[in-house]
Design a protein around this motif. Structure first.
Motif, PDB file in Angstrom:
ATOM      1  N   ALA A  14      26.074  50.660  30.077  1.00  0.00           N
ATOM      2  CA  ALA A  14      26.651  49.595  29.252  1.00  0.00           C
ATOM      3  C   ALA A  14      25.904  48.284  29.432  1.00  0.00           C
ATOM      4  O   ALA A  14      25.536  47.921  30.550  1.00  0.00           O
ATOM      5  CB  ALA A  14      28.115  49.407  29.631  1.00  0.00           C
ATOM      6  N   TYR A  15      25.673  47.619  28.311  1.00  0.00           N
ATOM      7  CA  TYR A  15      25.073  46.279  28.335  1.00  0.00           C
ATOM      8  C   TYR A  15      25.898  45.372  27.434  1.00  0.00           C
ATOM      9  O   TYR A  15      26.478  45.825  26.449  1.00  0.00           O
ATOM     10  CB  TYR A  15      23.631  46.320  27.811  1.00  0.00           C
ATOM     11  CG  TYR A  15      22.715  47.193  28.634  1.00  0.00           C
ATOM     12  CD1 TYR A  15      22.229  46.770  29.869  1.00  0.00           C
ATOM     13  CD2 TYR A  15      22.338  48.454  28.173  1.00  0.00           C
ATOM     14  CE1 TYR A  15      21.397  47.576  30.625  1.00  0.00           C
ATOM     15  CE2 TYR A  15      21.504  49.267  28.917  1.00  0.00           C
ATOM     16  CZ  TYR A  15      21.036  48.819  30.145  1.00  0.00           C
ATOM     17  OH  TYR A  15      20.226  49.621  30.888  1.00  0.00           O
TER      18      TYR A  15
ATOM     19  N   ASP B 133      38.542  49.598  30.294  1.00  0.00           N
ATOM     20  CA  ASP B 133      38.168  49.025  31.582  1.00  0.00           C
ATOM     21  C   ASP B 133      37.379  47.761  31.343  1.00  0.00           C
ATOM     22  O   ASP B 133      36.302  47.791  30.763  1.00  0.00           O
ATOM     23  CB  ASP B 133      37.308  50.038  32.354  1.00  0.00           C
ATOM     24  CG  ASP B 133      36.901  49.517  33.714  1.00  0.00           C
ATOM     25  OD1 ASP B 133      37.456  48.491  34.132  1.00  0.00           O
ATOM     26  OD2 ASP B 133      36.035  50.142  34.335  1.00  0.00           O
ATOM     27  N   TRP B 134      37.908  46.631  31.792  1.00  0.00           N
ATOM     28  CA  TRP B 134      37.197  45.367  31.588  1.00  0.00           C
ATOM     29  C   TRP B 134      35.878  45.340  32.329  1.00  0.00           C
ATOM     30  O   TRP B 134      35.009  44.538  32.056  1.00  0.00           O
ATOM     31  CB  TRP B 134      38.059  44.185  31.994  1.00  0.00           C
ATOM     32  CG  TRP B 134      38.597  44.228  33.388  1.00  0.00           C
ATOM     33  CD1 TRP B 134      39.852  44.606  33.755  1.00  0.00           C
ATOM     34  CD2 TRP B 134      37.930  43.877  34.597  1.00  0.00           C
ATOM     35  NE1 TRP B 134      39.997  44.516  35.109  1.00  0.00           N
ATOM     36  CE2 TRP B 134      38.834  44.073  35.648  1.00  0.00           C
ATOM     37  CE3 TRP B 134      36.649  43.426  34.905  1.00  0.00           C
ATOM     38  CZ2 TRP B 134      38.505  43.845  36.982  1.00  0.00           C
ATOM     39  CZ3 TRP B 134      36.318  43.198  36.223  1.00  0.00           C
ATOM     40  CH2 TRP B 134      37.244  43.399  37.242  1.00  0.00           C
ATOM     41  N   ASP B 135      35.733  46.252  33.288  1.00  0.00           N
ATOM     42  CA  ASP B 135      34.520  46.229  34.092  1.00  0.00           C
ATOM     43  C   ASP B 135      33.332  46.844  33.348  1.00  0.00           C
ATOM     44  O   ASP B 135      32.186  46.629  33.718  1.00  0.00           O
ATOM     45  CB  ASP B 135      34.766  47.002  35.390  1.00  0.00           C
ATOM     46  CG  ASP B 135      33.655  46.764  36.384  1.00  0.00           C
ATOM     47  OD1 ASP B 135      33.091  45.667  36.352  1.00  0.00           O
ATOM     48  OD2 ASP B 135      33.359  47.667  37.157  1.00  0.00           O
ATOM     49  N   THR B 136      33.619  47.626  32.293  1.00  0.00           N
ATOM     50  CA  THR B 136      32.535  48.331  31.614  1.00  0.00           C
ATOM     51  C   THR B 136      31.481  47.345  31.133  1.00  0.00           C
ATOM     52  O   THR B 136      30.360  47.350  31.555  1.00  0.00           O
ATOM     53  CB  THR B 136      33.077  49.130  30.414  1.00  0.00           C
ATOM     54  OG1 THR B 136      34.215  49.840  30.830  1.00  0.00           O
ATOM     55  CG2 THR B 136      32.038  50.078  29.903  1.00  0.00           C
ATOM     56  N   VAL B 137      31.878  46.507  30.247  1.00  0.00           N
ATOM     57  CA  VAL B 137      30.939  45.526  29.718  1.00  0.00           C
ATOM     58  C   VAL B 137      31.732  44.459  28.974  1.00  0.00           C
ATOM     59  O   VAL B 137      32.783  44.740  28.424  1.00  0.00           O
ATOM     60  CB  VAL B 137      29.899  46.193  28.796  1.00  0.00           C
ATOM     61  CG1 VAL B 137      30.520  46.688  27.518  1.00  0.00           C
ATOM     62  CG2 VAL B 137      28.747  45.267  28.490  1.00  0.00           C
TER      63      VAL B 137
ATOM     64  N   LYS C 155      37.017  36.423  30.131  1.00  0.00           N
ATOM     65  CA  LYS C 155      37.567  35.970  31.400  1.00  0.00           C
ATOM     66  C   LYS C 155      38.689  36.915  31.800  1.00  0.00           C
ATOM     67  O   LYS C 155      39.495  37.319  30.957  1.00  0.00           O
ATOM     68  CB  LYS C 155      38.131  34.558  31.254  1.00  0.00           C
ATOM     69  CG  LYS C 155      37.078  33.491  31.348  1.00  0.00           C
ATOM     70  CD  LYS C 155      37.712  32.128  31.338  1.00  0.00           C
ATOM     71  CE  LYS C 155      36.625  31.065  31.235  1.00  0.00           C
ATOM     72  NZ  LYS C 155      37.171  29.734  31.079  1.00  0.00           N
ATOM     73  N   ILE C 156      38.745  37.250  33.069  1.00  0.00           N
ATOM     74  CA  ILE C 156      39.747  38.186  33.535  1.00  0.00           C
ATOM     75  C   ILE C 156      40.876  37.404  34.192  1.00  0.00           C
ATOM     76  O   ILE C 156      40.637  36.622  35.112  1.00  0.00           O
ATOM     77  CB  ILE C 156      39.144  39.183  34.550  1.00  0.00           C
ATOM     78  CG1 ILE C 156      37.810  39.739  34.054  1.00  0.00           C
ATOM     79  CG2 ILE C 156      40.121  40.296  34.869  1.00  0.00           C
ATOM     80  CD1 ILE C 156      37.823  40.500  32.785  1.00  0.00           C
ATOM     81  N   GLY C 157      42.089  37.627  33.729  1.00  0.00           N
ATOM     82  CA  GLY C 157      43.241  36.873  34.227  1.00  0.00           C
ATOM     83  C   GLY C 157      43.702  37.352  35.586  1.00  0.00           C
ATOM     84  O   GLY C 157      43.255  38.384  36.090  1.00  0.00           O
ATOM     85  N   LEU C 158      44.628  36.585  36.144  1.00  0.00           N
ATOM     86  CA  LEU C 158      45.104  36.842  37.505  1.00  0.00           C
ATOM     87  C   LEU C 158      45.805  38.190  37.629  1.00  0.00           C
ATOM     88  O   LEU C 158      45.721  38.852  38.648  1.00  0.00           O
ATOM     89  CB  LEU C 158      46.069  35.713  37.881  1.00  0.00           C
ATOM     90  CG  LEU C 158      46.334  35.462  39.341  1.00  0.00           C
ATOM     91  CD1 LEU C 158      45.046  35.230  40.082  1.00  0.00           C
ATOM     92  CD2 LEU C 158      47.235  34.263  39.491  1.00  0.00           C
ATOM     93  N   TYR C 159      46.514  38.586  36.588  1.00  0.00           N
ATOM     94  CA  TYR C 159      47.303  39.817  36.696  1.00  0.00           C
ATOM     95  C   TYR C 159      46.667  41.004  35.980  1.00  0.00           C
ATOM     96  O   TYR C 159      47.296  42.036  35.803  1.00  0.00           O
ATOM     97  CB  TYR C 159      48.738  39.557  36.210  1.00  0.00           C
ATOM     98  CG  TYR C 159      49.411  38.559  37.118  1.00  0.00           C
ATOM     99  CD1 TYR C 159      49.857  38.938  38.375  1.00  0.00           C
ATOM    100  CD2 TYR C 159      49.527  37.236  36.755  1.00  0.00           C
ATOM    101  CE1 TYR C 159      50.419  38.023  39.243  1.00  0.00           C
ATOM    102  CE2 TYR C 159      50.092  36.306  37.613  1.00  0.00           C
ATOM    103  CZ  TYR C 159      50.533  36.707  38.851  1.00  0.00           C
ATOM    104  OH  TYR C 159      51.082  35.800  39.723  1.00  0.00           O
ATOM    105  N   GLN C 160      45.414  40.848  35.564  1.00  0.00           N
ATOM    106  CA  GLN C 160      44.706  41.990  34.985  1.00  0.00           C
ATOM    107  C   GLN C 160      44.082  42.778  36.116  1.00  0.00           C
ATOM    108  O   GLN C 160      43.159  42.300  36.770  1.00  0.00           O
ATOM    109  CB  GLN C 160      43.624  41.510  34.027  1.00  0.00           C
ATOM    110  CG  GLN C 160      44.141  41.270  32.630  1.00  0.00           C
ATOM    111  CD  GLN C 160      43.030  40.764  31.743  1.00  0.00           C
ATOM    112  OE1 GLN C 160      42.590  39.644  31.859  1.00  0.00           O
ATOM    113  NE2 GLN C 160      42.570  41.619  30.857  1.00  0.00           N
TER     114      GLN C 160
ATOM    115  N   PRO D  33      41.898  45.635  37.883  1.00  0.00           N
ATOM    116  CA  PRO D  33      40.763  46.475  37.526  1.00  0.00           C
ATOM    117  C   PRO D  33      41.171  47.940  37.442  1.00  0.00           C
ATOM    118  O   PRO D  33      42.161  48.343  38.051  1.00  0.00           O
ATOM    119  CB  PRO D  33      39.780  46.255  38.672  1.00  0.00           C
ATOM    120  CG  PRO D  33      40.559  45.661  39.771  1.00  0.00           C
ATOM    121  CD  PRO D  33      41.745  44.997  39.182  1.00  0.00           C
ATOM    122  N   LEU D  34      40.416  48.694  36.678  1.00  0.00           N
ATOM    123  CA  LEU D  34      40.733  50.115  36.511  1.00  0.00           C
ATOM    124  C   LEU D  34      40.675  50.839  37.858  1.00  0.00           C
ATOM    125  O   LEU D  34      39.749  50.619  38.639  1.00  0.00           O
ATOM    126  CB  LEU D  34      39.720  50.727  35.557  1.00  0.00           C
ATOM    127  CG  LEU D  34      39.902  52.205  35.273  1.00  0.00           C
ATOM    128  CD1 LEU D  34      40.013  52.424  33.779  1.00  0.00           C
ATOM    129  CD2 LEU D  34      38.739  53.011  35.798  1.00  0.00           C
TER     130      LEU D  34
END
Lengths: 248, 443
Positions: free
Chosen positions: A94-95, A187-191, A195-200, A202-203
């Motif tokens: 992923a890019y 998954d927000w980590d993919t690409v 901005k990632i919130g406090l209560y999000q 990670p997968l």
């Protein structure tokens, strides 16, 4: 799935591939890990062996740049497998859109890994599974393939293409009693550049692997992980139109 | 290699910050990420179980090590486990418990990653038998600020080993760990819960428990006043050959969210009184060791108000007096703690920032409210007056001057940091709060 399986895991050195290998081994199944780097394959295989001493773990290098070599890899896997073969594919690269903008070769690379490699490998694997008239195929898709987002639409398009191909493949394999499950993960980590919130959170790869195994056992066709992504996807699909309206 | 902008906080939700976050998949990627670190440095973060700002880095970078979770090998004969830092304690227990092995320390939560538990040097319910989890660590591989990976243990690079253990990630990133798992003596433990009416009775019971019990923990009613100060429920456990008794009814083990109203209720004197008087689980029962472990895992703090934790360790001589003084102040000022736990500990000589003394460690959780910070700073001063050490692992309010008074090996830690990370590439809010030179000068 009453019988013991040999799970062939594409992308077995990645975080979800490793998690699935552990989950399969935990359920008593043997594992064949496919990946690019020999060092990573050894690390992933040692991990499964150290956790579950009584399962067979084999590794095979997969040259994703040479699609024609897959038939040989499939042959090797078929020879090595002692049980019914099933396939789990977590192959992914992923890019972000910015990276793709700077270098268009990255789009080609994503299609090569996310689409062509999986399509070629599964096509090569299909006769083996059809011959055994049972087995499961699980392929990791992505919620990004459901709608175009400004920060990752090139990546999303590779997944969208894969989703469509899998729908047809699913119908074809169903005739041989082989189930094909597409798990679309969010998954927000993919690409992306959000901005990632406090209560999000990670997968959780282990939870994802457990769910994938459960979906395969049920013979599910398409599932989202986490499950509530299924509820949010329709709204997210509307987002570009809503943005356009507000722009007007 | 991806970086994300992410808001992170501690378990107590008292400190949050927007940081650049990375999640390496392999140990080999760690130096590559370190090369890209800019202003305010980087801090490694395991499961984020520290209550305060230990793994929070405002305007800096955070390396989440959860994906470095491969086990490299396990030797059934010696019990040596070689694994990466992201493996959780619960995973180790689940995998090797059925094979007759256990971690040397019975921590209250199994969600901690092994790397995080070593970097925080956590103490368990058997702190009087085993100093901390780090005691059973043979060696660790640490990636230093210059990208070099160095092996440290008791016999090689001992200064680095002592600084990394309990160093809250300020020296380097742990990428590989060799730890010895102990042979579990028996499958089951006999757990005894007793109601004790005051502090004197508690101290007498603890003296006996130190010799006889394998595990010991005390829940204290902080609302008790005058003669009843220190009334509590004492839980002791020891391994037994007896078969486990099946309870007639047991609550399903689900993770309970603790939103603010529920948390507030647990801090009320009424709740504490009811818990003390109506505790249903008193007496003896035999249960599997795995069931006894990790009681905190069934609770998930959701309170956005924030929770402060004060963890102070006292010697056997000064402990009773100090604990009485703190509990009396709590009941007089009516600042009720939502959780008060006492465990027995051994002197921690493993790490430069080891807080445990041979004696008692008092753990107090408070819901954040107006004026609480000043009161807690006062309690830190009280602890200091009784030669106590406030643990840095969950603390949010310690000041550099407290640290100088409480930690006799502080200079060695600072020196090790100067040696291994002179540019302060590894830094966090916690690091800047306690170790920045500017702050010291202000003091």
């Amino acid at each position: 799935m009453n019988n013991k399986r040999t799970w062939i895991i594409l992308g077995g050195t990645g975080v979800i591939g490793r998690a699935f290998a552990r989950e399969a081994a935990k359920n008593g199944h043997d594992v064949i890990l496919l990946g690019k780097s020999d060092e990573d394959l050894t690390r992933a295989a040692d991990d499964v062996r150290a956790r579950y001493a009584d399962v067979d773990v084999l590794t095979t290098e997969l040259d994703t740049s040479n699609l024609d070599s897959f038939s040989k890899t499939v042959e090797q896997c078929e020879t090595a497998a002692k049980n019914i073969i099933s396939v789990f594919s977590a192959l992914e690269t992923a890019y972000t859109q910015k990276e793709c903008g700077r270098d268009l070769g990255k789009i080609k690379n994503m299609f090569q890994i996310n689409y062509f490699t999986q399509v070629y490998f599964l096509s090569a694997m299909a006769p083996v599974l059809q011959k055994q008239s049972c087995g499961e195929i699980i392929v990791l898709g992505s919620a990004a393939g459901e709608y175009g987002m400004p920060d990752n639409y090139a990546f999303g398009s590779t997944k969208a293409a894969l989703h469509i191909w899998l729908q047809g493949f699913q119908a074809q394999m169903a005739q041989s009693h082989v189930s094909v499950t597409t798990v679309k993960i969010d998954d927000w980590d993919t690409v992306g550049e959000r901005k990632i919130g406090l209560y999000q959170k990670p997968l959780d790869p282990q939870a994802c692997a457990e769910s994938c195994m459960a979906y395969a056992q049920k013979g599910a066709k398409i599932r989202y992980f986490p499950w509530y992504t299924a509820l949010t996807v329709p709204f997210r699909r509307c987002q570009p139109y809503l943005n356009r309206q507000s722009h007007k | 290699m991806h970086w994300y902008e992410m808001k992170l906080d501690g378990r107590g939700h008292t400190s949050s910050a927007l940081s650049q976050v990375c999640r390496p998949d392999r140990a080999a990627d760690v130096p590559k990420y370190l090369e890209q670190v800019g202003k305010n440095g980087i801090i490694a973060r395991g499961s984020g179980s520290s209550y305060a700002d230990q793994a929070v880095n405002v305007d800096g970078a955070v390396m989440m090590t959860g994906r470095l979770d491969c086990i490299r090998s396990f030797d059934e004969k010696t019990g040596e486990l070689i694994c990466e830092p992201g493996v959780t304690l619960k995973t180790i227990t689940e995998l090797y418990g059925p094979r007759g092995f256990m971690l040397a320390t019975a921590t209250r939560s199994g969600q901690h990653t092994l790397g995080g538990a070593i970097a925080a040097n956590i103490v368990g319910q058997n702190g009087h038998k085993r100093t901390s989890l780090a005691k059973s660590v043979n060696w660790i591989d640490v990636v230093l600020a210059n990208g070099e990976t160095v092996r440290a243990g008791n016999s090689e690079n001992a200064d680095l080993f002592k600084a990394v253990i309990g160093g809250q990630g300020l020296i380097g990133v742990i990428v590989l760990i060799s730890i010895t798992l102990l042979k579990r003596p028996e499958e089951n433990v006999v757990v005894e819960r007793r109601r004790l009416s005051d502090l004197n009775e508690l101290m007498e019971s603890l003296k006996t428990a130190r010799k006889t019990a394998d595990f010991c923990t005390v829940w204290i009613d902080t609302s008790a006043r005058s003669d009843a100060v220190g009334r509590c429920i004492l839980t002791t456990a020891s391994f037994t050959k007896d078969p486990a008794t099946e309870p007639l009814f047991s609550f399903p083990k689900i993770k309970l969210p603790l939103p603010y109203p529920v948390l507030y209720f647990t801090s009320l004197p009424l709740f504490k009184n009811l818990r003390y008087r109506l505790s249903f689980s008193l007496g003896k029962k035999v249960e599997p060791y795995e069931k006894f472990l990790y009681p905190s895992d069934h609770v998930h703090l959701l309170s956005q108000k924030g929770v402060y934790q004060l963890q102070a360790s006292f010697s056997e001589a000064e402990g009773p007096q100090a604990i009485r003084r703190i509990l009396t102040e709590l009941s007089q000022t009516r600042v009720s703690a939502c959780r008060a736990v006492l465990v027995m500990t051994k002197e921690d000589t493993l790490s430069y920032l080891g807080s445990a003394q041979r004696g008692y460690t008092l753990v107090l959780d408070f819901i954040r409210r107006k004026g609480l910070e000043d009161f807690l700073k006062h309690l830190i001063t009280v602890a200091g007056e009784h030669n106590g050490r406030v643990s840095v692992q969950d603390d949010a309010l310690l000041e550099p001057r407290n640290l100088v008074l409480m930690y006799k090996h502080l200079e060695e830690f600072v020196k090790a940091r100067e040696t291994y990370d002179p540019q302060k590439k590894f830094d966090s809010n916690f690091g800047r709060r306690l170790f920045s030179k500017e702050k010291k000068n202000e003091q």
